[in-house]
Design an enzyme around this catalytic site. Sequence first.
Site, PDB file in Angstrom:
ATOM      1  N   HIS A   1      -5.087   1.807  -0.828  1.00 13.75           N
ATOM      2  CA  HIS A   1      -4.508   2.451  -1.856  1.00 13.75           C
ATOM      3  C   HIS A   1      -4.266   1.826  -2.728  1.00 13.75           C
ATOM      4  CE1 HIS A   1      -3.198   4.722   2.115  1.00 13.75           C
ATOM      5  NE2 HIS A   1      -2.631   5.570   1.314  1.00 13.75           N
TER       6      HIS A   1
ATOM      7  N   GLU B   1       0.956  -1.069  -0.001  1.00 11.95           N
ATOM      8  CA  GLU B   1       0.046   0.051   0.076  1.00 11.95           C
ATOM      9  C   GLU B   1       0.861   1.177   0.041  1.00 11.95           C
ATOM     10  OE1 GLU B   1      -3.649   0.280   1.113  1.00 11.95           O
ATOM     11  OE2 GLU B   1      -3.898  -2.018   0.892  1.00 11.95           O
TER      12      GLU B   1
ATOM     13  N   LYS C   1     -11.527   5.726   3.686  1.00 11.88           N
ATOM     14  CA  LYS C   1     -10.236   6.625   2.975  1.00 11.88           C
ATOM     15  C   LYS C   1      -9.901   5.757   1.895  1.00 11.88           C
ATOM     16  CE  LYS C   1      -6.317   6.748   4.803  1.00 11.88           C
ATOM     17  NZ  LYS C   1      -5.235   6.923   5.780  1.00 11.88           N
TER      18      LYS C   1
HETATM   19  O1  LIG Z   1      -3.188   7.246   3.815  1.00  7.55           O
HETATM   20  C1  LIG Z   1      -2.688   8.233   3.885  1.00  7.55           C
HETATM   21  C2  LIG Z   1      -3.014   9.200   2.681  1.00  7.55           C
HETATM   22  C3  LIG Z   1      -1.602   9.238   2.053  1.00  7.55           C
HETATM   23  O2  LIG Z   1      -1.163   8.293   1.296  1.00  7.55           O
HETATM   24  C4  LIG Z   1      -1.725  10.399   1.014  1.00  7.55           C
HETATM   25  O3  LIG Z   1      -1.760  10.137  -0.246  1.00  7.55           O
HETATM   26  O4  LIG Z   1      -1.735  11.456   1.544  1.00  7.55           O
HETATM   27  C5  LIG Z   1      -0.472   9.789   2.923  1.00  7.55           C
HETATM   28  C6  LIG Z   1      -0.486   8.669   4.136  1.00  7.55           C
HETATM   29  O5  LIG Z   1       0.733   8.985   4.965  1.00  7.55           O
HETATM   30  C7  LIG Z   1      -1.695   8.109   4.912  1.00  7.55           C
HETATM   31  O6  LIG Z   1      -1.524   7.124   5.856  1.00  7.55           O
END
Ligand SMILES: O=C1C[C@@](O)(C(=O)O)C[C@@H](O)[C@@H]1O
Length: 253
Positions: free
Chosen positions: A144, A87, A171
Amino acid sequence: MDKTVQVRDLVIGEGRPKICIPVMGSTTETLKEAAGHAMKKHPDLIEWRADYFADIENEEVRRQAFDELREILGEVPLLFTIRTRREGGEADLSADQYLKVVSDAIRDEKADLVDVEISHGDDIAFMLISLAHEFGIKTIASSHDFSQTPKKEQIIMTLCKMQELEADIPKMAVMPQRERDVLVLLDATLSMKELHAQTPVITMAMGRNGVVSRLSGEVFGSAVTFGTAGAQSAPGQIDAEELRKILELLAVV
Ligand SMILES: O=C1C[C@@](O)(C(=O)O)C[C@@H](O)[C@@H]1O
């Protein structure tokens, strides 16, 4: 329906998107240094990207790091995240190892929010979300895609599934391969806001083309945006102070 989530004094899901600054460090000292820099930028939230921390499985060192972070943060809410390799993170963990390390951190009872990757399976995600809730800790379910942007329906399905798993905040981060992919992410985010979301939602398109998605959350419905105080934790993040200025500018009229 109340679509907000409160952590300490921070209400996520109303008004302007909240600014979260990720802090990375392999030792307690470097972590504290990063947190000190981050606090100078007045974040709404701090994310401890604990996948960078060498001693994360050592209970004593981990708890000490949590306590030292808390001293620096005062009342600013702390999000605990272990981001695995697939991820986009640094942690090379099997699903069972992931379950153990995140459960241990939840049981420390020192974070306000915990990030739960759903790619390890629904059972593991649900177990972690339930455990966090037992300890009064809010959850951000996360997914992600570093290679592409799924179709709008797929993004919506993933975010809805996170709601079904009882995450407080779903998210999703995607990688646009072309400009139009950013529109797909924003369109899916707006549909969540208008039709499906029972909670605040966080989305972002990563990389250069996606920067606009990190600025426009108030319009399209993303409740938190990640900004930097030094190193980026994902491509496309901009300096947290610049980010705040732009969010304020976009909310002027
Ligand atoms: O999940 C996320 C979002 C993220 O991937 C970003 O794209 O800003 C940054 C990561 O640190 C966080 O855990």
